[in-house]
Scaffold this motif. Structure first.
Motif, short mmCIF file in Angstrom:
data_model
loop_
_atom_site.label_atom_id
_atom_site.label_comp_id
_atom_site.label_asym_id
_atom_site.label_seq_id
_atom_site.Cartn_x
_atom_site.Cartn_y
_atom_site.Cartn_z
N ASP A 83 0.83 -1.20 0.00
CA ASP A 83 0.00 0.00 0.00
C ASP A 83 0.87 1.26 0.00
O ASP A 83 0.62 2.21 -0.77
N LEU A 84 1.87 1.27 0.87
CA LEU A 84 2.75 2.45 0.97
C LEU A 84 3.51 2.69 -0.33
O LEU A 84 3.62 3.83 -0.80
N LEU A 85 4.02 1.63 -0.93
CA LEU A 85 4.74 1.75 -2.19
C LEU A 85 3.81 2.24 -3.30
O LEU A 85 4.21 3.07 -4.14
N ASP A 86 2.58 1.76 -3.29
CA ASP A 86 1.65 2.14 -4.34
C ASP A 86 1.24 3.60 -4.20
O ASP A 86 1.10 4.33 -5.20
N ARG A 87 1.04 4.07 -2.96
CA ARG A 87 0.69 5.48 -2.76
C ARG A 87 1.82 6.40 -3.17
O ARG A 87 1.61 7.48 -3.72
N ARG A 88 3.03 5.96 -2.92
CA ARG A 88 4.19 6.80 -3.21
C ARG A 88 4.60 6.74 -4.68
O ARG A 88 4.88 7.77 -5.31
N ASP A 89 4.61 5.53 -5.23
CA ASP A 89 5.17 5.36 -6.58
C ASP A 89 4.20 4.74 -7.58
O ASP A 89 4.62 4.40 -8.70
N ALA A 90 2.93 4.58 -7.20
CA ALA A 90 1.95 3.94 -8.09
C ALA A 90 2.50 2.64 -8.66
O ALA A 90 2.44 2.36 -9.86
N LEU A 137 1.55 -0.38 -8.58
CA LEU A 137 0.64 -1.31 -9.24
C LEU A 137 0.40 -0.95 -10.70
O LEU A 137 -0.11 -1.76 -11.47
N GLU A 138 0.77 0.28 -11.08
CA GLU A 138 0.60 0.73 -12.46
C GLU A 138 1.93 0.78 -13.21
O GLU A 138 1.98 1.22 -14.36
N ALA A 139 2.99 0.33 -12.57
CA ALA A 139 4.33 0.48 -13.16
C ALA A 139 4.66 -0.58 -14.20
O ALA A 139 5.71 -0.49 -14.85
N GLY A 140 3.81 -1.57 -14.36
CA GLY A 140 4.08 -2.59 -15.36
C GLY A 140 5.24 -3.50 -15.02
O GLY A 140 5.93 -4.00 -15.91
N LEU A 141 5.48 -3.72 -13.73
CA LEU A 141 6.57 -4.59 -13.31
C LEU A 141 6.19 -6.06 -13.52
O LEU A 141 5.02 -6.43 -13.43
N GLU A 142 7.20 -6.87 -13.78
CA GLU A 142 6.94 -8.30 -13.92
C GLU A 142 6.75 -8.95 -12.56
O GLU A 142 5.92 -9.84 -12.40
N ARG A 143 7.54 -8.49 -11.58
CA ARG A 143 7.51 -9.13 -10.26
C ARG A 143 7.73 -8.09 -9.17
O ARG A 143 8.59 -7.23 -9.29
N ILE A 144 6.91 -8.22 -8.11
CA ILE A 144 7.09 -7.41 -6.90
C ILE A 144 7.27 -8.40 -5.75
O ILE A 144 6.33 -9.09 -5.36
N ASP A 145 8.50 -8.48 -5.26
CA ASP A 145 8.85 -9.48 -4.27
C ASP A 145 8.84 -8.86 -2.88
O ASP A 145 9.70 -8.04 -2.55
N LEU A 146 7.87 -9.27 -2.07
CA LEU A 146 7.72 -8.72 -0.72
C LEU A 146 8.03 -9.77 0.35
O LEU A 146 7.65 -9.61 1.51
N ARG A 147 8.75 -10.79 -0.02
CA ARG A 147 9.00 -11.88 0.93
C ARG A 147 9.96 -11.48 2.04
O ARG A 147 9.92 -12.05 3.13
N GLU A 148 10.82 -10.51 1.80
CA GLU A 148 11.76 -10.03 2.81
C GLU A 148 11.22 -8.72 3.40
O GLU A 148 11.16 -7.70 2.71
#
Length: 266
Positions: free
Chosen positions: A224-231, A233-244
């Motif tokens: 949520d914080l990353l999306d509010r700051r840098d959008a 979810l709209e960046a077209g990334l292949e992978r967002i790794d939040l395991r760490e």
């Protein structure tokens, strides 16, 4: 409800029901007086009464189902169909109820007979939570992860898709977390259970969000914080790794191709 006039006999419905009640009371007295043999006799008398009153119109002609969705009611009526035309006084209501509760949609049921000819069935349904894919097979599940065999997954395109072994048992919590985040929810294609330990969230644009095996809620808060700051979810990334925790990792998309969710994760 008024009783129909008895057919083919000189008894009014009121007298017929009164006679029925008298015989049943007599049967109960005999059962109490003679024990098990009396109970058998009372059962025989009840069946004889059911047979005798069939000619007076005491047969199941109407079945009313309350508390069911259209899909659930169809399955319930299929189970109740054999009761149509049977002697209403001869029906084993406990057995009828058990049959209704065997329907996948039904959590609880109550069955009541309304003389002379109506069966009332009231049910509490299990709510459909998601469509679960396992070994290529699609099934509708409820909030407890139980399958609803009579539910056609194709009839529920609005339900979220969860994929993989063990996904059905733990889907409730992750789906609740996703539903509380409208921007994420609107983008979700499927949630894939990985090694029965953690979730991958597949988005409609082909992105995959990798969640940790523990404290996935904290990872979603970080998202949520990353999306509010840098959008993000709209960046077209292949992978967002939040395991760490506290150390998200990103991979930019190498191709425009969108892969279908697979069991076992990426």
């Amino acid at each position: 409800m008024k009783l129909r006039a008895a057919r083919g006999v000189g008894l009014s419905p009121k007298i017929a029901v009164g006679a029925a009640g008298g015989i049943l009371v007599l049967g109960l007295v005999v059962a109490l007086a003679t024990g098990h043999r009396g109970a058998d006799l009372a059962d025989s008398m009840t069946q004889a009464l059911a047979t005798q009153t069939t000619g007076m119109g005491f047969t199941v002609q109407e079945i009313h189902v309350a508390g069911a969705t259209p899909a659930g009611e169809e399955a319930i009526r299929a189970v109740l169909a054999p009761a149509k035309g049977q002697a209403i006084l001869g029906l084993d209501l406990a057995l009828v109820r058990a049959g209704v509760e065997n329907v996948g949609w039904v959590e609880k049921a109550k069955v009541v007979r309304l003389l002379p000819n109506t069966l009332m069935v009231e049910v509490k349904e299990r709510g459909a939570l998601a469509v679960w894919q396992k070994n290529g097979r699609l099934m509708v599940i409820d909030g407890a992860g139980r399958t609803i065999p009579e539910a056609d997954p194709a009839a529920f395109p609005q339900l979220p898709l969860v994929v993989g072994q063990g996904a059905e048992a733990v889907a409730g919590d992750i789906l609740k977390s996703v539903a509380s985040r409208p921007r994420l929810k609107s983008r979700v294609e499927a949630l894939v259970r990985v090694d029965e330990r953690r979730w991958d969230i597949h988005l409609k644009d082909g992105s995959i969000i990798l969640l940790p095996a523990v404290d996935e809620e904290s990872a979603l808060i970080e998202l949520d914080l990353l999306d509010r700051r840098d959008a993000i979810l709209e960046a077209g990334l292949e992978r967002i790794d939040l395991r760490e925790p506290g150390a998200p990792a990103f991979r930019r998309r190498q191709t425009a191709q969108v892969a279908a969710p697979v069991e076992g994760g990426v």
